[in-house]
Design an enzyme around this catalytic site. Structure first.
Site, PDB file in Angstrom:
ATOM      1  N   GLU A  74       0.815  -1.202   0.000  1.00 55.95           N
ATOM      2  CA  GLU A  74       0.000   0.000   0.000  1.00 55.95           C
ATOM      3  C   GLU A  74       0.859   1.267   0.000  1.00 55.95           C
ATOM      4  OE1 GLU A  74      -3.936  -0.400   2.248  1.00 55.95           O
ATOM      5  OE2 GLU A  74      -2.613  -1.776   3.341  1.00 55.95           O
ATOM      6  N   SER A  84      -6.707  -4.208   4.225  1.00 59.18           N
ATOM      7  CA  SER A  84      -8.004  -4.892   4.134  1.00 59.18           C
ATOM      8  C   SER A  84      -8.334  -5.397   2.740  1.00 59.18           C
ATOM      9  CB  SER A  84      -9.113  -3.946   4.617  1.00 59.18           C
ATOM     10  OG  SER A  84      -9.114  -2.743   3.853  1.00 59.18           O
ATOM     11  N   TYR A 125      -9.515   2.167  -3.942  1.00 52.69           N
ATOM     12  CA  TYR A 125      -8.666   3.337  -4.116  1.00 52.69           C
ATOM     13  C   TYR A 125      -8.853   4.065  -5.451  1.00 52.69           C
ATOM     14  CZ  TYR A 125      -6.296   1.718   0.062  1.00 52.69           C
ATOM     15  OH  TYR A 125      -6.016   1.328   1.345  1.00 52.69           O
ATOM     16  N   ARG A 141     -10.781   2.179  12.091  1.00 47.56           N
ATOM     17  CA  ARG A 141     -11.921   1.893  11.208  1.00 47.56           C
ATOM     18  C   ARG A 141     -12.205   0.405  11.271  1.00 47.56           C
ATOM     19  NH1 ARG A 141      -9.988   2.011   6.137  1.00 47.56           N
ATOM     20  NH2 ARG A 141     -10.592  -0.174   5.870  1.00 47.56           N
ATOM     21  N   ASP A 186     -14.302  -2.721   9.763  1.00 48.14           N
ATOM     22  CA  ASP A 186     -15.073  -3.165   8.602  1.00 48.14           C
ATOM     23  C   ASP A 186     -16.029  -4.275   9.009  1.00 48.14           C
ATOM     24  OD1 ASP A 186     -13.565  -1.372   7.145  1.00 48.14           O
ATOM     25  OD2 ASP A 186     -12.137  -2.882   6.430  1.00 48.14           O
ATOM     26  N   GLU A 243     -12.661  -6.957  10.376  1.00 49.43           N
ATOM     27  CA  GLU A 243     -11.315  -6.598  10.825  1.00 49.43           C
ATOM     28  C   GLU A 243     -11.296  -5.163  11.307  1.00 49.43           C
ATOM     29  OE1 GLU A 243      -8.738  -5.395   7.091  1.00 49.43           O
ATOM     30  OE2 GLU A 243      -9.709  -7.339   6.740  1.00 49.43           O
ATOM     31  N   ASN A 302      -8.844  -1.665  11.317  1.00 46.56           N
ATOM     32  CA  ASN A 302      -7.708  -0.964  10.710  1.00 46.56           C
ATOM     33  C   ASN A 302      -7.246   0.139  11.651  1.00 46.56           C
ATOM     34  OD1 ASN A 302      -7.725  -2.059   7.743  1.00 46.56           O
ATOM     35  ND2 ASN A 302      -9.862  -1.622   8.262  1.00 46.56           N
ATOM     36  N   GLY A 324      -6.904   4.931   5.847  1.00 44.04           N
ATOM     37  CA  GLY A 324      -6.457   5.776   4.756  1.00 44.04           C
ATOM     38  C   GLY A 324      -6.937   7.205   4.910  1.00 44.04           C
TER      39      GLY A 324
END
Length: 769
Positions: free
Chosen positions: A477, A607, A673, A712, A714, A726, A728, A732
Site C-alpha cells: 500500500e 483490508s 482506491y 476503522r 469493517d 477486521e 484498521n 487511509g
C-alpha cells in the site's frame, strides 16, 4: 587510562624528547592536548595530530596551521616524529600506536610532554583529589594580578585565560597536577599546593595507602627552597604533610582573609560589611579553602599580597566548575563534580547562593570502579538535592561491573529520584518537568557535559508545532500511503504547523540518517500516514517508541494484534462480537473445510491487498496462492452476503457508518482506491437501530484491542446483524478514504480531523502542546 605496567614498559623517558623537532599528538582535540599543541607551535616545533571527531577545537588548531586528521588511522605518522598520547588512548587498539611501533617512533604521555615544555620554569603544582582546577585558576589569576606573568596550565578551559593554557613569560608556571595514573610524576615541582586527599582513581591506585605513597613521593621532589602548601583542615592532606620533611605551610578556611589582612595596604571594595569577609566571584565554602591555598602559595613567590588577593577574588571560575550557563526564571548550571565529597560541596554552594530555588541535580556517575565502592556515599550526597535524575554510568574504557548501576544509587537516594538510562533522553525529559524557580544542574565528569547545552536548546524550543508526516513505507500500500501523506501534510499546514514529509523507507534504507528525529530540532509528533506491513503492525510504532517521539494511532501491541486477522478474530469472538467462520492456512495444498463461496485474504495485510472472492471450489487454491504472495499465511472465510460497511472511531466516539457499494460488486483494492469505482453512502442505508448496533460493535472492537486515536472497523451486515471483519489502526487519508468521508458527515472537516489526530497523540503521550 593507564596501567602501571604499561607506563613503565611502553613509554620512552622524558629526556628523549630533546632530540625531536616534530610531534604527532593523538587525541589532539582533548582539553589537555590542544593547549600543548599550541605551546609546541608557538615554540617553533612542527605539530600534527589526530582525533576521533571534528570539533570547534580541531577547527581552531587547523586555522593555526596544525594538520589535524579527524579519524584514527596512523597514516600521517612519520619516523622522525615523537608520538604523544593522551591517557585515553588504548595502546592495544590504537592505529597510531601500531603505526608508531612499525616505524620505530617512541611513545610519550601527555604529562611527559608538559613536564618537558616546563623544564625551564619554576612549577607551582596544584594537586589533590578535589578542587585542583579552581585552585590552579585562582593561583594563576593571583600571579597575573601581581604582575608576575605566569604560564598557566589548567585542566579545563578558563574564560579569563582564553582557554586551558595561558602563555606567560615570567619565571613561574602554575600547573594543575593530576594524581590519576601518576601523571604528576612527570613534573618537577617547586611549590606544591595540596588541596585535600581521599581515595579516588581506584582502578589505578587501588588503596588509599597506595595513593598516599604516590603523593608523598611527588611532594618529596620539592627542592629545599620550595615548600608544600597544604590544607590543614583535611585529614588526607595532613597525612601527606606528616611524611614531608621540607618546609610546609598549612592553611584553613579563614586563611584567605588573614593572609590578605597581613598587608596593611590591602583594600577591597568587595568585603562584606557584616563579617569583613572578602566576597569571591565563585560560590561555596570549599572555594574559600581553595582561595586560601592559592593566596598562601602566591605569597611564597614574592607576589604582592593585596594584588594577589584581588586577583583571586575576581577569578570567575573554570569551565564546568559551578559554571552558570543561564540566569533567569530557570537557572542552569554545569558542574564537574564526580565524587561524593565534590557533590556535597557543590550542592552546599548552590543552596547558599540560590536558597529559594528547587535544586534539580542531573547526575552521571563516572567510572564503574569509582562507583563500586562509593554507592552509599553517592546516594547520601545526592540526597541533599531536592530532586535527582540519574543516568547510566560513564565507563570510559572500563567494562561494566556486575551489580554496579545508577539504578542502585537511585534506590538509595531518599529524595524524589528518577533513573533515565540513556543520557540522550535527559534534555527533553528534564525540560518537561522543569518550572520557573528551578535550579537545574548537569553534574559529572563524563559525556554528561553534553546535557546542559542540549537542555538549553530544549528550553528554547519555540515556534509552531513541528510535525513529521511519515509516509511511503515498503508495503503493497505504498502508493496509497504517498497520497495519504501529501493530503495530510497540506491539511496540517492550514493550522500553521511546521510540516515536513518523511518517506520512512527512503530514510532508513537509503540514507540511514535519523538525526532529524533527535535533538532539539526533532518533530513534536509523527503523523503516521503509512499503511500495511511495517506500518500498521507495530513496527514503525516501535521505531518511534525508541526515539521517544509521540506518534499518531495505536501502540505497538494493539497495532500488531489488529494486523493479525486471525488473532483479531479470536479476541473479538471471546469479547462477544460476531466474526466470520474461517480457516488459517499456510499452503495452497492444505485441505479447506469451509465450503464456497469464500473470501481469501492475506492474514497480515491491508483490508483489500491480495483479496479474492471465490465462488467455485476450483478457484480456491489459486486464491490462496495469490494471498500467500503478500504474506506467509492466509485466511479463508465464509463469504457473508450483505451490505459492506465501515465504522470509524475517534477516541471514545463512533462516527457514522459508511456504506460501501462498489460498481463491480466486489470491494477489492481497485474498488477501494480508484476514484469513482465505489459509491460511499454516509450514513449507510440501514435502520437506525442497526446503525447504532454497528457503532457499538466498532467502539467495542476498538476498545477490546486496546486501540488509540482513529480506527476503522469493517463489517458485513447480513439482514440486521453486523458481522465484524477486521480493524484498521491507520485508516487511509486520501480523497476516497472512508474515515474522512464519515468524519465529514459528522460535521468534522478533513483539516479538523487531522488536527484532532495530532492533538490526541500529544495528549496520550503526555507531551507538552
Amino acid at each position: 587510562m593507564r596501567k602501571k605496567a604499561e607506563i613503565l614498559e611502553s613509554f620512552a623517558p622524558r629526556e628523549a624528547l630533546n632530540t625531536f623537532k616534530s610531534f604527532y599528538l593523538v587525541g589532539i582535540g582533548g582539553a589537555g592536548m590542544n593547549g600543548l599543541a599550541k605551546m609546541l607551535l608557538h615554540r617553533g616545533y612542527e605539530v600534527a595530530g589526530s582525533d576521533s571527531t571534528a570539533s570547534a577545537v580541531t577547527a581552531e588548531l587547523a586555522t593555526e596551521g596544525i594538520q589535524v586528521r579527524t579519524s584514527h588511522s596512523g597514516e600521517d605518522i612519520r619516523n622522525d616524529q615523537a608520538i604523544v598520547l593522551s591517557d585515553a588512548i588504548d595502546l592495544k587498539t590504537s592505529p597510531e600506536v601500531a603505526r608508531a611501533q612499525e616505524l620505530g617512533c617512541p611513545l610519550f604521555r601527555r604529562s611527559q610532554l608538559l613536564g618537558w615544555l616546563l623544564k625551564d620554569k619554576k612549577i607551582l603544582a596544584v594537586t589533590g583529589t578535589h578542587g585542583k582546577t579552581t585552585t590552579t585558576g585562582m593561583l594563576g589569576a593571583a600571579l597575573t594580578a601581581a604582575g608576575l606573568d605566569p604560564l598557566i596550565v589548567v585542566g579545563a578551559s578558563v574564560a579569563q585565560f582564553g582557554g586551558p593554557i595561558k602563555e606567560g613569560s615570567g619565571p613561574y608556571a602554575v600547573v594543575e597536577a593530576c594524581e590519576a595514573y601518576d601523571s604528576f610524576h612527570d613534573l618537577d615541582p617547586f611549590i606544591v599546593v595540596l588541596t585535600n586527599l581521599e581515595l579516588d582513581h581506584v582502578d589505578f591506585h587501588g588503596t588509599y595507602e597506595s595513593l598516599l605513597d604516590s603523593v608523598v613521593r611527588f611532594v618529596s621532589r620539592i627542592p629545599f627552597e620550595g615548600c608544600l602548601v597544604f590544607c590543614a583542615d583535611d585529614p588526607g592532606a595532613r597525612d601527606v604533610a606528616a611524611q614531608f620533611n621540607g618546609r610546609k605551610l598549612g592553611y584553613a578556611k579563614k586563611a584567605f582573609e588573614e593572609t590578605a589582612a597581613g598587608n596593611e595596604e590591602a583594600s577591597f571594595g568587595n568585603r562584606s560589611a557584616e563579617n569583613n569577609e572578602i566576597k569571591l566571584a565563585v560560590p561555596g565554602e570549599h572555594n574559600r579553602l581553595n582561595a586560601s591555598g592559592a593566596l598562601i602559595a602566591a605569597v611564597q613567590t614574592g607576589a604582592d599580597v593585596s594584588k594577589a588577593a584581588q586577583g583571586i577574588a575576581a577569578f570567575t571560575g573554570a569551565e564546568r566548575r559551578l559554571e552558570v550557563k543561564r540566569e533567569g526564571p530557570i537557572v542552569v548550571i554545569d558542574d564537574y563534580a564526580h565524587h561524593p565529597s565534590e557533590i556535597t560541596a557543590s550542592i552546599k554552594a548552590l543552596k547558599s547562593r540560590y536558597p529559594d530555588r528547587r535544586l534539580v541535580v542531573v547526575y552521571q556517575p563516572h567510572l564503574y570502579s569509582r562507583t563500586a565502592d562509593l554507592m552509599p556515599q553517592f546516594a547520601e550526597a545526592l540526597s541533599e538535592a531536592d530532586r535527582v535524575i540519574l543516568t547510566d554510568i560513564y565507563p570510559a574504557r572500563e567494562d561494566p561491573m556486575a551489580g554496579i548501576s545508577s539504578a542502585v544509587i537511585a534506590e538509595l537516594v531518599n529524595k524524589p529520584v528518577e533513573y533515565v538510562p540513556s543520557r540522550h533522553l535527559l534534555p527533553a525529559h528534564v525540560a518537561a518537568q522543569t518550572k520557573p524557580g528551578d535550579l537545574v544542574v548537569g553534574m559529572g565528569a563524563g559525556n554528561i557535559s553534553e546535557f546542559v547545552p542540549s537542555f538549553l536548546r530544549e528550553l528554547d524550543r519555540s515556534g509552531p508545532l513541528k510535525i513529521a508526516v511519515v509516509y511511503g513505507g515498503d508495503s503493497a500500500e505504498r502508493e496509497v500511503s504517498l497520497h495519504s501523506g501529501l493530503q495530510v501534510a497540506a491539511a496540517l499546514k492550514t493550522h500553521g504547523y511546521e510540516v515536513r514529509l518523511v518517506d520512512i523507507t527512503d530514510l532508513l534504507l537509503s540514507r540511514g540518517d535519523v538525526s532529524s528525529f533527535t535533538g532539539a530540532n526533532r518533530p513534536d509528533v509523527a503523523f503516521l500516514a503509512v499503511h500495511g506491513t511495517h506500518a500498521e503492525d507495530g513496527a514503525i510504532q516501535g521505531f518511534f517508541e525508541l526515539l521517544h517521539i509521540p506518534y499518531t494511532g495505536s501502540g505497538i501491541q494493539s497495532s500488531a494484534i489488529a494486523m493479525d486477522k486471525r488473532v483479531t478474530k479470536q479476541i473479538l469472538e471471546v469479547a462477544g462480537l460476531p466474526v466470520p467462520r474461517g480457516q488459517f492456512v499456510t499452503s495452497a495444498d492444505q485441505p479447506i473445510t469451509i465450503k464456497t463461496p469464500l473470501i481469501v485474504k492475506p492474514n497480515a495485510q491491508g483490508s483489500t491487498v491480495g483479496l479474492s472472492f471465490v465462488k467455485e471450489e476450483s478457484q480456491v487454491k489459486n486464491a490462496i496462492r495469490k494471498a500467500l504472495q503478500y504474506d506467509s499465511a492466509a485466511l479463508v472465510e465464509d463469504w457473508i452476503q450483505g451490505m459492506e460497511i465501515s465504522v470509524p472511531v475517534m477516541g471514545d466516539k463512533a462516527l457514522p457508518p459508511v456504506e460501501i457499494a462498489p460498481v463491480s460488486g466486489f470491494y477489492d483494492f481497485s474498488s477501494k482506491y480508484l476514484p469513482g469505482a465505489t459509491e460511499e453512502v454516509v450514513p449507510a442505508r440501514l435502520p437506525q437501530h442497526v446503525l447504532e448496533k454497528a457503532q457499538a460493535y466498532a467502539l467495542k472492537a476498538h476498545q477490546t484491542l486496546g486501540c488509540n486515536g482513529a480506527t476503522r472497523t469493517d463489517m458485513i451486515v447480513d439482514g440486521e446483524d453486523p458481522v465484524v471483519l477486521e480493524v484498521n489502526t491507520l485508516p487511509g487519508m486520501t480523497g476516497t478514504s472512508l474515515l474522512p468521508n464519515s468524519a465529514k458527515a459528522a460535521g468534522i472537516s478533513f483539516e479538523a480531523l487531522v488536527d484532532w489526530i495530532v492533538q490526541d497523540a500529544l495528549r496520550r503521550h503526555g507531551a507538552k502542546t
